[in-house]
Design an enzyme around this catalytic site. Structure first.
Site, short mmCIF file in Angstrom:
data_model
loop_
_atom_site.label_atom_id
_atom_site.label_comp_id
_atom_site.label_asym_id
_atom_site.label_seq_id
_atom_site.Cartn_x
_atom_site.Cartn_y
_atom_site.Cartn_z
N ASP A 135 57.08 -41.74 -71.44
CA ASP A 135 57.22 -40.46 -70.75
C ASP A 135 56.89 -39.30 -71.67
OD1 ASP A 135 57.91 -41.22 -68.18
OD2 ASP A 135 60.04 -41.37 -68.63
N ARG A 185 49.71 -41.38 -66.45
CA ARG A 185 50.43 -40.78 -65.32
C ARG A 185 50.23 -39.26 -65.40
NH1 ARG A 185 56.24 -41.62 -66.09
NH2 ARG A 185 55.88 -43.75 -65.37
#
Length: 310
Positions: A135, A185
């Site tokens: 992330d 992402r």
């Protein structure tokens, strides 16, 4: 502006104490958080799989203050991966990890030790057939995070990373990551950032999102289109429709957060797209929950209505 205000209020220790200590907030949190333990997370994986939806699992927690906490987080992820594999749920699913939860911010050697812990986790996940995506957090951590991703990809090329279109630097980062096999992402971003490093206007964030998506596709990367903005979803569908599948399958996928726009995710799945839900779980939910409230006025209104009727 709305998000900045909400995040500012949420940053108050008094507000945090009030919400985390209130029994009224827990039922509302469950809309966005799958549960407090691994068993609840696995139940969510099974339920979503029945609708043709893959998952990426996040053990909630960030900005640890002690090395022991980082080790505990790493152990929790290894246990999660093992239990996914043992339950026959490894294929098609993945885990997401924040480097600050692995001690990235701890002095004196936080980034290096976080990279070591992440490498051990990715090695364990790889051995069990589970992918890992790293992330992205606030702008102060982008360079260290991308450096860690590069180190992980040297041994495990499928390691995913995250880019935030709100940051002014992101088109350049997207160009660097736009190569075959690169799993990225793409999100808008949910952190309170100063205007000198981030676009303050939604229109500019959206334009940067589409620009970065085109860059990733043109370079042969595998974009994970993570947005609840239906206009951007439609644009992404059009862009993906014109791309040939890669050696490993589709040219990209769509991702949405647990509890948000589930009908749209099902529509995308029914249309033949690869879709994935970001499923957070654990007891340390406050930071994640605050960012969800800050993203959309509708989320905050839902929270207020739920408390009023509790």
């Amino acid at each position: 502006m709305f998000g900045q205000v909400v995040l500012g209020v949420a940053g108050s220790p008094r507000v945090r104490s009030l919400l985390t200590g209130s029994s009224l907030s827990r039922p509302v949190v469950r809309r966005f958080v799958a549960g407090e333990d691994t068993a609840a997370a696995l139940d969510a994986v099974r339920s979503l799989a029945a609708d043709g939806v893959r998952t990426t699992l996040d053990v909630l927690g960030e900005d640890v203050t002690r090395p022991e906490q980082a080790e505990e987080t790493a152990a929790a992820y290894r246990d999660l991966v093992t239990r996914l594999a043992d339950a026959g749920l490894a294929e098609g699913n993945e885990v997401s990890v924040k480097l600050s939860a692995l001690g990235q911010g701890l002095l004196p050697d936080g980034p290096a030790r976080a990279t070591e812990r992440a490498h051990d986790l990715v090695a364990h996940a790889h051995a069990n057939g589970v992918d890992v995506t790293v992330d992205m957090e606030d702008h102060t951590r982008v360079d260290d995070t991308l450096q860690t991703v590069r180190a992980l990809r040297a041994d495990f090329p499928r390691t995913g990373c995250v880019l935030q279109s709100m940051l002014r630097r992101t088109p350049g980062d997207a160009a660097d990551l736009a190569h075959p096999g690169s799993r990225v992402r793409l999100v808008k971003g949910a952190y309170a950032e100063p205007a000198e490093v981030a676009h303050p206007a939604k229109r500019d964030v959206d334009l940067a999102y589409v620009r970065c998506l085109r860059t990733l596709l043109d370079g042969g990367a595998y974009p994970m289109v993570a947005t609840h903005d239906l206009r951007l979803v439609r644009i992404a569908e059009e862009l993906l429709a014109g791309r040939e599948p890669g050696e490993d399958g589709p040219a990209g996928e769509f991702q949405m957060l647990y509890g948000i726009r589930t009908d749209e995710l099902r529509r995308l799945a029914a249309a033949g797209h690869v879709v994935r839900t970001y499923v957070p779980f654990g007891t340390d939910w406050y930071g994640y929950f605050s960012r969800r409230l800050a993203e959309r006025p509708a989320n905050l209104a839902f929270f207020a209505r739920s408390l009023a009727h509790a």
